[in-house]
Scaffold this motif. Structure first.
Motif, PDB file in Angstrom:
ATOM      1  N   GLU A   4      40.265  40.791  30.138  1.00 50.66           N
ATOM      2  CA  GLU A   4      39.245  39.852  30.629  1.00 50.66           C
ATOM      3  C   GLU A   4      39.672  39.128  31.898  1.00 50.66           C
ATOM      4  N   HIS A   5      40.944  39.322  32.323  1.00 53.85           N
ATOM      5  CA  HIS A   5      41.428  38.658  33.534  1.00 53.85           C
ATOM      6  C   HIS A   5      41.524  39.596  34.738  1.00 53.85           C
ATOM      7  N   THR A   6      41.301  40.882  34.548  1.00 55.25           N
ATOM      8  CA  THR A   6      41.475  41.825  35.651  1.00 55.25           C
ATOM      9  C   THR A   6      40.495  41.566  36.795  1.00 55.25           C
ATOM     10  N   ASP A   7      39.265  41.203  36.460  1.00 54.07           N
ATOM     11  CA  ASP A   7      38.283  40.921  37.516  1.00 54.07           C
ATOM     12  C   ASP A   7      38.723  39.729  38.362  1.00 54.07           C
ATOM     13  N   GLU A  65      41.502  40.890  40.781  1.00 60.54           N
ATOM     14  CA  GLU A  65      40.914  41.629  41.901  1.00 60.54           C
ATOM     15  C   GLU A  65      40.179  40.680  42.850  1.00 60.54           C
ATOM     16  N   PHE A  66      39.498  39.710  42.289  1.00 59.66           N
ATOM     17  CA  PHE A  66      38.792  38.712  43.094  1.00 59.66           C
ATOM     18  C   PHE A  66      39.767  37.969  44.007  1.00 59.66           C
ATOM     19  N   PRO A  94      36.230  34.754  38.039  1.00 54.63           N
ATOM     20  CA  PRO A  94      35.302  35.400  37.092  1.00 54.63           C
ATOM     21  C   PRO A  94      35.945  35.607  35.717  1.00 54.63           C
ATOM     22  N   CYS A  95      36.194  34.500  35.034  1.00 53.80           N
ATOM     23  CA  CYS A  95      36.746  34.521  33.679  1.00 53.80           C
ATOM     24  C   CYS A  95      35.699  33.973  32.707  1.00 53.80           C
TER      25      CYS A  95
END
Length: 541
Positions: A493-496, A499-500, A515-516
């Motif tokens: 859930e933290h990968t976005d 990347e952000f 985006p978390c």
């Protein structure tokens, strides 16, 4: 009976070849096993062949007398105040104000090759041919490194023969390494130098903060490890035989002058070679395509595969640093990772790769059958070509690139922080012990805190198919591969959010915009990245 003094060089020559395993390893065997990351430099061009004819053939066969040796060392500044100049310090201070680390790297590279435009250099020269920059400005590279800095490092740092320093000579076509075992101390090192030996410092970035800073910036320019060697050569001598290297070499002349000869690759097989060469004899390298005398402030670039050698004129010593990059960074190196993985995937997913070989293929294939005019051989080769073409569709190119990226991150120097980066990162946190108590502890990151990654290339998100990990260089050592590559697992859930952050650079973004799924996740992720030195804040916490 009074004992007669024997110099370190003379003492070394009396040692038996089997003194001890340590002594044996520290000499030629260690040098032979080392990867060749040699760098030879040429800068200012003077075609003064009349000056070179008799002198360059003269070798120092006799030991220098003590007064001569002392005189030769008098040119080295004895106080640490003269170690660094102001020219490069001022440039690096200006670059520290540049907001984007990629732009900073581009500007520093433009300074290195000035006045050659970077775009034309990479289009017309890079990996293709040597190029020489003459400046008539001995102070252009002042502050990068000096003989005084060399001396300071010997006195105050743990410099080991064969690890950090090589003592070499090249006489009558014979290249030798004279490394004793143990620590390199000034008394012995300068005695070797005074007796005509060249000194090569293999990793000056481990000892010089300026070289560290420059290389840590350049590695973003090249997308490949930037390394360096420093070479100090006495007047009238040569330290290395003709050879070629497996790196792109930028030879920066810092002090004195040196006569250089550069030769074309001998065959097509030696163009952009995978490995460095051994030592060549003068008779099998042809005529030089470039012959120059380099002076302080000049630059010589030559691609891997170009044979080169440098020798000092009788009237001056030479100090140069070779900045190198692009070792094992070719398409072939990438395909070495792509092809085995692609084949594994293809065999799992495609029955064509699992079908059996013809029952009788050994009767018409192989070297002993290579001259046969057999139609079955044509069919066999057609099937190989068909499968090789099909293999490309199974190539995990992104995954292979990430493997290369992880290798690069492991090779990287840690970033040399600018004053602004230091004050706003975990390394500059003000928590401390004062007046009997701990103060300034617990500065909080909130949803309003603005953050960004420390440098454009300091971290990379990679997946091994099962877990997603963040690899980073902020805890690397200045000593090559002294530490293992650092990473930690990232929750799905933290990968976005990672990347952000990476894609937002060089802009600062507020933690609240991660985006978390929750505020707690956003703050927890920001705190984790801050503590690892991967991000810094827009304002000091």
């Amino acid at each position: 009976m009074e004992r007669k003094h024997m110099s370190a060089f003379a003492l070394y020559q009396t040692l038996p070849t089997d003194v001890s395993p340590t002594a044996t390893k520290s000499t030629r065997q260690v040098a032979d096993k080392k990867k060749r990351k040699k760098e030879n430099g040429a800068n200012k061009v003077h075609t003064v062949k009349d000056q070179l004819k008799p002198e360059r053939k003269r070798k120092r066969k006799k030991l220098l007398k003590s007064p001569q040796r002392e005189a030769s060392l008098m040119g080295f500044a004895k106080d640490e105040e003269s170690v660094n100049g102001d020219a490069l310090d001022a440039l690096l201070a200006d670059l520290a104000k540049v907001n984007n680390s990629r732009e900073r790297a581009s500007k520093l590279f433009k300074w290195l090759i000035n006045p050659i435009p970077a775009k034309s250099f990479f289009r017309e020269t890079w990996e293709k041919k040597p190029i020489l920059v003459q400046r008539n400005n001995p102070d252009y590279y002042k502050g990068l490194f000096s003989t005084a800095e060399f001396d300071r490092i010997l006195r105050h740092e743990d410099v080991q023969y064969g690890v950090n320093l090589d003592v070499t000579s090249y006489n009558n076509g014979k290249r030798e390494t004279h490394n004793p075992p143990g620590r390199a101390l000034p008394f012995t090192v300068w005695d070797f130098y005074g007796n005509g030996c060249s000194l090569r410092m293999l990793n000056p970035q481990a000892f010089s903060s300026t070289v560290w800073n420059v290389l840590s910036i350049f590695q973003e320019q090249f997308g490949s490890m930037a390394g360096a060697n420093v070479y100090l050569t006495p007047p009238g001598t040569q330290g290395f035989a003709p050879h070629y290297d497996d790196i792109e070499a930028f030879v920066v002349q810092l002090e004195g002058k040196k006569h250089w000869r550069v030769y074309n690759p001998r065959t097509d097989d030696e163009i952009l070679p995978v490995l460095s060469s051994g030592n060549f004899d003068q008779t099998n390298i042809g005529k030089p395509i470039l012959e120059v005398v380099l002076e302080a402030g000049d630059l010589l670039y030559f691609p891997r595969g170009f044979i080169h050698q440098g020798d000092c004129l009788p009237d001056a010593h030479s100090l140069h640093i070779t900045i190198s990059s692009y070792q094992k960074n070719s398409w072939g190196d990438l395909l070495q990772k792509v092809v085995p993985a692609a084949l594994e995937i293809a065999m799992e997913e495609d029955v064509e790769f699992r079908r059996g070989l013809p029952l009788d293929y050994l009767t018409y294939m192989g070297v002993q059958n290579s001259d046969k005019d057999d139609p079955r051989r044509t069919t066999f080769f057609s099937q190989i070509e068909f499968l090789m073409t099909k293999l490309a569709t199974y190539s995990p190119v992104d995954a292979a690139v990430d493997q290369k990226a992880r290798s690069f991150l492991h090779d990287c120097l840690p970033p040399k922080l600018t004053p602004e980066e230091l004050s706003s990162s975990v390394q500059g946190a003000s928590a401390r012990w004062e007046c009997g108590q701990v103060i300034d502890v617990g500065a909080q990151i909130t949803t309003q805190t603005r953050v960004r990654v420390l440098r454009a290339g300091c971290a990379r998100l990679c997946s091994d198919g099962e877990a997603v990990n963040l690899y980073y260089i902020t805890e690397n050592s200045r000593v090559y591969h002294k530490e293992e590559l650092k990473s930690f697992e990232i929750k799905a859930e933290h990968t976005d959010a990672i990347e952000f952050l990476i894609h937002s650079y060089p802009k600062f973004v507020t933690v609240g915009n991660f985006p978390c799924e929750s505020t707690e996740d956003r703050i927890a992720l920001a705190e984790l990245l801050f503590e690892r030195g991967i991000i810094h804040t827009a304002e000091r916490l």
